[in-house]
Design an enzyme around this catalytic site. Structure first.
Site, PDB file in Angstrom:
ATOM      1  N   ASN A  86       0.812  -1.222   0.000  1.00 53.13           N
ATOM      2  CA  ASN A  86       0.000   0.000   0.000  1.00 53.13           C
ATOM      3  C   ASN A  86       0.847   1.274   0.000  1.00 53.13           C
ATOM      4  OD1 ASN A  86      -2.455   1.761   0.953  1.00 53.13           O
ATOM      5  ND2 ASN A  86      -0.875   2.035   2.515  1.00 53.13           N
ATOM      6  N   SER A 139      -4.257   2.300  -8.327  1.00 54.18           N
ATOM      7  CA  SER A 139      -5.016   3.548  -8.428  1.00 54.18           C
ATOM      8  C   SER A 139      -5.830   3.502  -9.718  1.00 54.18           C
ATOM      9  CB  SER A 139      -4.048   4.738  -8.499  1.00 54.18           C
ATOM     10  OG  SER A 139      -4.716   5.924  -8.876  1.00 54.18           O
ATOM     11  N   TYR A 152       3.559   9.064 -11.334  1.00 47.74           N
ATOM     12  CA  TYR A 152       2.537   8.300 -10.611  1.00 47.74           C
ATOM     13  C   TYR A 152       1.841   7.323 -11.549  1.00 47.74           C
ATOM     14  CZ  TYR A 152      -1.399   7.591  -7.346  1.00 47.74           C
ATOM     15  OH  TYR A 152      -2.335   7.054  -6.490  1.00 47.74           O
ATOM     16  N   ALA A 153       1.447   7.816 -12.735  1.00 48.41           N
ATOM     17  CA  ALA A 153       0.778   6.935 -13.703  1.00 48.41           C
ATOM     18  C   ALA A 153       1.702   5.777 -14.097  1.00 48.41           C
ATOM     19  CB  ALA A 153       0.362   7.736 -14.943  1.00 48.41           C
ATOM     20  N   ALA A 154       2.986   6.086 -14.329  1.00 53.29           N
ATOM     21  CA  ALA A 154       3.935   5.032 -14.722  1.00 53.29           C
ATOM     22  C   ALA A 154       4.072   3.990 -13.616  1.00 53.29           C
ATOM     23  CB  ALA A 154       5.299   5.656 -15.038  1.00 53.29           C
ATOM     24  N   SER A 155       4.168   4.452 -12.364  1.00 57.38           N
ATOM     25  CA  SER A 155       4.300   3.522 -11.232  1.00 57.38           C
ATOM     26  C   SER A 155       3.077   2.629 -11.110  1.00 57.38           C
ATOM     27  CB  SER A 155       4.437   4.292  -9.914  1.00 57.38           C
ATOM     28  OG  SER A 155       5.529   5.136  -9.927  1.00 57.38           O
ATOM     29  N   LYS A 156       1.912   3.249 -11.209  1.00 57.85           N
ATOM     30  CA  LYS A 156       0.687   2.493 -10.956  1.00 57.85           C
ATOM     31  C   LYS A 156       0.372   1.532 -12.104  1.00 57.85           C
ATOM     32  CE  LYS A 156      -0.078   4.199  -6.850  1.00 57.85           C
ATOM     33  NZ  LYS A 156       0.011   3.333  -5.660  1.00 57.85           N
TER      34      LYS A 156
HETATM   35  P1  NAD Z   1      -1.190   8.547   2.846  1.00 57.26           P
HETATM   36  O1  NAD Z   1      -0.128   9.530   2.458  1.00 57.26           O
HETATM   37  O2  NAD Z   1      -2.382   9.008   3.613  1.00 57.26           O
HETATM   38  O3  NAD Z   1      -0.527   7.348   3.672  1.00 57.26           O
HETATM   39  C1  NAD Z   1       0.555   6.676   3.116  1.00 57.26           C
HETATM   40  C2  NAD Z   1       1.327   5.989   4.224  1.00 57.26           C
HETATM   41  O4  NAD Z   1       2.476   5.409   3.610  1.00 57.26           O
HETATM   42  C3  NAD Z   1       1.824   6.963   5.290  1.00 57.26           C
HETATM   43  O5  NAD Z   1       1.715   6.394   6.572  1.00 57.26           O
HETATM   44  C4  NAD Z   1       3.280   7.183   4.901  1.00 57.26           C
HETATM   45  O6  NAD Z   1       4.108   7.490   6.022  1.00 57.26           O
HETATM   46  C5  NAD Z   1       3.626   5.836   4.314  1.00 57.26           C
HETATM   47  N1  NAD Z   1       4.731   5.925   3.378  1.00 57.26           N
HETATM   48  C6  NAD Z   1       4.975   6.864   2.443  1.00 57.26           C
HETATM   49  N2  NAD Z   1       6.119   6.603   1.808  1.00 57.26           N
HETATM   50  C7  NAD Z   1       6.613   5.463   2.349  1.00 57.26           C
HETATM   51  C8  NAD Z   1       7.772   4.708   2.130  1.00 57.26           C
HETATM   52  N3  NAD Z   1       8.691   5.071   1.226  1.00 57.26           N
HETATM   53  N4  NAD Z   1       7.955   3.576   2.856  1.00 57.26           N
HETATM   54  C9  NAD Z   1       7.065   3.209   3.798  1.00 57.26           C
HETATM   55  N5  NAD Z   1       5.953   3.910   4.071  1.00 57.26           N
HETATM   56  C10 NAD Z   1       5.738   5.032   3.362  1.00 57.26           C
HETATM   57  O7  NAD Z   1      -1.602   7.855   1.474  1.00 57.26           O
HETATM   58  P2  NAD Z   1      -2.986   7.136   1.094  1.00 57.26           P
HETATM   59  O8  NAD Z   1      -3.854   8.133   0.458  1.00 57.26           O
HETATM   60  O9  NAD Z   1      -3.496   6.352   2.224  1.00 57.26           O
HETATM   61  O10 NAD Z   1      -2.468   6.181  -0.077  1.00 57.26           O
HETATM   62  C11 NAD Z   1      -2.153   4.825   0.147  1.00 57.26           C
HETATM   63  C12 NAD Z   1      -2.000   4.139  -1.200  1.00 57.26           C
HETATM   64  O11 NAD Z   1      -3.215   4.277  -1.933  1.00 57.26           O
HETATM   65  C13 NAD Z   1      -0.903   4.733  -2.074  1.00 57.26           C
HETATM   66  O12 NAD Z   1      -0.233   3.717  -2.770  1.00 57.26           O
HETATM   67  C14 NAD Z   1      -1.663   5.625  -3.036  1.00 57.26           C
HETATM   68  O13 NAD Z   1      -1.001   5.811  -4.253  1.00 57.26           O
HETATM   69  C15 NAD Z   1      -2.939   4.830  -3.214  1.00 57.26           C
HETATM   70  N6  NAD Z   1      -4.069   5.645  -3.649  1.00 57.26           N
HETATM   71  C16 NAD Z   1      -4.523   6.662  -2.874  1.00 57.26           C
HETATM   72  C17 NAD Z   1      -5.588   7.409  -3.328  1.00 57.26           C
HETATM   73  C18 NAD Z   1      -6.143   8.560  -2.526  1.00 57.26           C
HETATM   74  O14 NAD Z   1      -6.995   9.299  -3.037  1.00 57.26           O
HETATM   75  N7  NAD Z   1      -5.757   8.724  -1.275  1.00 57.26           N
HETATM   76  C19 NAD Z   1      -6.176   7.136  -4.562  1.00 57.26           C
HETATM   77  C20 NAD Z   1      -5.681   6.090  -5.321  1.00 57.26           C
HETATM   78  C21 NAD Z   1      -4.618   5.348  -4.846  1.00 57.26           C
END
Ligand code: NAD
Length: 260
Positions: A86, A139, A152-156
């Site tokens: 995640n 995502s 971001y798009a490339a990663s996902k």
């Molecule tokens: P967030 O920023 O609220 O939480 C992310 C957590 O990951 C945090 O606790 C942060 O400390 C931790 N983190 C960040 N970088 C890290 C690293 N290098 N190593 C270990 N931990 C790390 O993010 P979120 O919104 O909860 O997103 C979680 C996932 O869901 C992500 O992969 C994000 O791309 C994906 N996502 C989020 C959304 C959104 O709208 N929030 C939409 C689509 C996808």
């Protein structure tokens, strides 16, 4: 070494946001949950609120940190049943010619390489499970082109490629691999993305927010609970024939064109 009957679940980036909700949902279901997260303060807050959850401070973009997470996990459990990749960052909002090298590298390192490092180390432990599961939190950006969000798009999109590849590699051993593609989650993260996006396009945050909402048929953002519920389903026996899928939980995104 514990001999739990419950599943052993590892959630990366599990101390805040979606990951935190996932970790707490599995813990509430009776599973043994371990999280890793780069934020020590977020981990401290999580374990105060949910003391059964154990944790390692680690940056998933570092292969040696990933090793440390699994060393920690192996001291507590003899196997892993569910890995949830995640941890992720949003990366820059910028036209392709303006993306800085460091921003590109960091987004790919956390979102894509981190998924690889954590999964590579998980597989030997997942093999010891009766029903190993990997869930990659991708995502809706993995389903469409996403202007101004190249790294971001490339990663996902890369995460979906890994999901399908690992489903093929590990399926014969009974390990299932799926991706969840969340839409925009209501909260601070999307507020910050909208703020940056509004600046980049010279509009107000409110107008930009409405553009985002109009991208979904249901005119909605989603909640962390929506993702946690899908993760719990994908990890359950009810999903025992589901693998290699990228499942959107997003109110049906019609497209991510920022020119609407
Ligand atoms: P967030 O920023 O609220 O939480 C992310 C957590 O990951 C945090 O606790 C942060 O400390 C931790 N983190 C960040 N970088 C890290 C690293 N290098 N190593 C270990 N931990 C790390 O993010 P979120 O919104 O909860 O997103 C979680 C996932 O869901 C992500 O992969 C994000 O791309 C994906 N996502 C989020 C959304 C959104 O709208 N929030 C939409 C689509 C996808």
């Amino acid at each position: 070494m514990s001999q739990p009957r419950e599943r052993v679940v590892l959630v990366t980036g599990g101390a805040d946001g979606i990951g935190r909700r996932i970790a707490q949902t599995f813990a509430a279901a009776g599973d043994a949950v371990h999280v890793c997260d780069s934020s020590a303060s977020a981990i401290d807050a999580l374990v105060v609120e949910t003391p059964t959850i154990t944790a390692t401070v680690a940056d998933v973009a570092s292969a040696s940190d990933a090793d440390r997470v699994y060393a920690d996990l192996a001291q507590r459990h003899d196997r892993l049943d569910v890995l949830i990749n995640n941890a992720g960052i949003a990366g820059p909002t910028a036209a392709v010619e303006d993306v800085a090298d460091a921003d590109w590298d960091r987004c790919i390192a956390v979102d894509l390489s981190g998924t690889f490092y954590m999964t590579r180390r998980a597989v030997p432990m997942l093999r010891k499970s009766a029903a190993g599961v990997i869930i990659n939190i991708a995502s809706t950006a993995a389903l469409f082109g996403y202007p101004l969000r190249s790294p971001y798009a490339a990663s996902k999109w890369g995460m979906i490629g890994l999901t399908k590849t690992w489903a093929m590699e590990l399926g014969p051993e009974g390990i299932r691999v799926n991706a969840i593609c969340p839409g925009s989650v209501e909260g601070e993260r999307i507020d910050a993305v909208i703020e940056r996006d509004a600046k980049a396009r010279g509009t107000s945050p409110e107008d930009t927010r409405n553009i985002y909402l109009r991208q979904t048929s249901m005119r909605t953002f989603i909640s962390c609970e929506d993702i946690a519920a899908m993760a719990l389903f994908l990890a359950s026996a009810d999903a025992k024939r589901v693998s290699g899928q990228a499942i959107a939980v997003d109110g049906h995104t019609e497209g991510l064109s920022n020119s609407q």
